[in-house]
Design a protein around this motif. Structure first.
Motif, short mmCIF file in Angstrom:
data_model
loop_
_atom_site.label_atom_id
_atom_site.label_comp_id
_atom_site.label_asym_id
_atom_site.label_seq_id
_atom_site.Cartn_x
_atom_site.Cartn_y
_atom_site.Cartn_z
N ASN A 138 14.73 25.53 -1.33
CA ASN A 138 14.29 24.25 -1.88
C ASN A 138 15.45 23.33 -2.20
OD1 ASN A 138 11.48 24.49 -1.80
ND2 ASN A 138 11.26 23.83 -3.92
N ALA A 139 16.56 23.92 -2.68
CA ALA A 139 17.74 23.13 -3.01
C ALA A 139 18.29 22.44 -1.76
CB ALA A 139 18.81 24.02 -3.64
N LEU A 140 18.31 23.15 -0.66
CA LEU A 140 18.80 22.57 0.59
C LEU A 140 17.89 21.45 1.07
CD1 LEU A 140 19.88 25.86 2.38
CD2 LEU A 140 21.40 24.07 1.51
N GLU A 141 16.57 21.66 0.97
CA GLU A 141 15.62 20.63 1.41
C GLU A 141 15.69 19.39 0.52
OE1 GLU A 141 13.91 20.81 4.29
OE2 GLU A 141 15.03 22.68 4.52
N GLU A 142 15.84 19.61 -0.80
CA GLU A 142 15.94 18.47 -1.71
C GLU A 142 17.25 17.72 -1.50
OE1 GLU A 142 14.76 16.07 -5.26
OE2 GLU A 142 14.01 16.80 -3.33
N SER A 143 18.30 18.45 -1.17
CA SER A 143 19.57 17.80 -0.86
C SER A 143 19.45 16.96 0.41
CB SER A 143 20.66 18.86 -0.68
OG SER A 143 21.87 18.27 -0.22
N LEU A 144 18.77 17.50 1.41
CA LEU A 144 18.54 16.75 2.64
C LEU A 144 17.76 15.47 2.37
CD1 LEU A 144 17.69 19.71 5.02
CD2 LEU A 144 19.49 18.02 5.44
N ARG A 145 16.82 15.55 1.44
CA ARG A 145 16.02 14.37 1.09
C ARG A 145 16.85 13.38 0.28
NH1 ARG A 145 13.58 11.81 -2.90
NH2 ARG A 145 14.38 13.26 -4.47
N PHE A 146 17.58 13.87 -0.70
CA PHE A 146 18.25 13.02 -1.69
C PHE A 146 19.55 12.42 -1.16
CE2 PHE A 146 20.48 12.05 -5.66
CZ PHE A 146 19.45 11.51 -6.42
N GLU A 147 20.33 13.22 -0.43
CA GLU A 147 21.60 12.76 0.14
C GLU A 147 21.65 13.17 1.61
OE1 GLU A 147 23.74 10.82 -0.97
OE2 GLU A 147 24.22 11.10 -3.09
N PRO A 148 20.86 12.55 2.47
CA PRO A 148 20.81 12.96 3.88
C PRO A 148 22.15 12.74 4.58
CG PRO A 148 19.69 10.86 3.58
CD PRO A 148 20.00 11.37 2.20
N LEU A 174 16.05 -1.71 16.50
CA LEU A 174 15.73 -1.51 15.09
C LEU A 174 16.67 -0.47 14.47
CD1 LEU A 174 11.82 -1.31 15.11
CD2 LEU A 174 13.27 -3.31 14.73
N LEU A 175 17.15 -0.78 13.30
CA LEU A 175 17.94 0.18 12.52
C LEU A 175 17.01 0.73 11.44
CD1 LEU A 175 20.87 1.26 12.31
CD2 LEU A 175 21.25 -0.44 10.53
N LEU A 176 16.65 2.00 11.57
CA LEU A 176 15.67 2.61 10.68
C LEU A 176 16.36 3.45 9.60
CD1 LEU A 176 13.16 3.83 13.41
CD2 LEU A 176 13.22 1.63 12.22
N SER A 177 16.01 3.21 8.35
CA SER A 177 16.66 3.88 7.23
C SER A 177 16.01 5.23 6.92
CB SER A 177 16.62 2.99 5.98
OG SER A 177 17.16 3.69 4.87
N ILE A 178 16.71 6.30 7.26
CA ILE A 178 16.25 7.65 6.91
C ILE A 178 16.32 7.85 5.40
CG2 ILE A 178 16.86 10.10 7.10
CD1 ILE A 178 17.80 9.50 9.97
N ALA A 179 17.42 7.39 4.81
CA ALA A 179 17.60 7.54 3.36
C ALA A 179 16.52 6.80 2.59
CB ALA A 179 18.99 7.04 2.95
#
Length: 270
Positions: A138-148, A174-179
């Motif tokens: 979960n920590a890795l997934e939340e990190s990917l979400r929070f600081e991609p 188009l420049l799409l924002s993942i963050a």
């Protein structure tokens, strides 16, 4: 330099079949390629183009060697696909190798560094991540979400689109924002809070649909093993002097350096 940068480079180079003595070249080339996204820095763009040409020249020679003496590595398998018929041209083979080597290195480096930085900032979250395999996942997934590691991506419009009253025509870029998407409050509650205990973590850091990252399972596995070993070896970690040093490449989010001071577990030698 000790963990986050060399580990992914070693793994992807070994999978691809790059000789051990040449791996340092791909670390340098990958960094230069990523720097090419800094569109306001002509020097970085020039360095990226030069790295691309150097990689293609190297891969041309490596392809010849592996065609003569194939192994079990991915480049040998791609050559076999190219020789089997209309699957990959030689140019496409080299392009895919460059993509895999660069993407398999730079993004995972940033995932490891960003996640450790976030956990060090949140001691309670660090303790939770250490408590179980599920919590670490979960920590890795939340990190990917929070600081991609990748902040945005580029797409070419193929058909007319109307979005919030704005007409977007075919051919537009188009420049799409993942963050930005990762912090959509309609998808993740309280999105500006780093919380590894979220029951459902939703992000698009590995892309979506046909553009889903080919190496996402490898990136997750590398990061999981890296943190498992890090936690086993060091029962306590803290920021060392100097603090984090963030990179400046516009489309990527990652640290140039992150120095930590560990406390070794009893019985483990330096």
């Amino acid at each position: 330099q000790a963990l986050a940068k060399p580990l992914p480079a070693i793994v992807i180079a070994e999978m691809m079949g790059v000789p051990r003595a040449d791996r340092h070249l791909f670390e340098r080339w990958s960094e230069a390629l990523v720097g090419g996204t800094d569109i306001f820095n002509p020097g970085m763009i020039r360095g990226s183009a030069e790295a691309n040409m150097e990689m293609r020249d190297y891969l041309s020679r490596l392809t010849v060697a592996k065609r003569r003496s194939p192994g079990q590595d991915l480049i040998s398998q791609l050559i076999a696909a190219e020789e089997a018929g209309d699957k990959l041209t030689l140019d496409e083979l080299h392009s895919n190798c460059i993509l895999l080597l660069a993407a398999g290195h730079e993004t995972t480096t940033r995932l490891i560094g960003n996640c450790l930085y976030l956990l060090l900032q949140h001691p309670a979250q660090m303790a939770l991540a250490r408590s179980s395999e599920a919590a670490l996942t979960n920590a890795l997934e939340e990190s990917l979400r929070f600081e991609p590691p990748v902040l945005c991506t580029v797409r070419l419009v193929k058909e007319p689109i109307s979005l919030h009253g704005l007409k977007i025509e075919p051919g537009h870029v188009l420049l799409l924002s993942i963050a930005g998407a990762n912090r959509d409050p309609k998808v993740n509650v309280d999105p500006d809070r780093f919380d590894i205990s979220r029951e459902k973590i939703v992000h698009v850091s590995f892309g979506y649909g046909i553009h889903l990252c080919l190496g996402m399972s490898l990136a997750r596995l590398e990061a999981k093993i890296a943190f498992t070993k890090l936690f086993e070896r060091y029962p306590a970690l803290r920021f060392a002097e100097g603090g984090p040093n963030w990179g400046e490449t516009p489309m990527f989010r990652g640290l140039k350096t992150l120095v930590v001071a560990p406390t070794r577990s009893q019985g483990i030698a330096a």
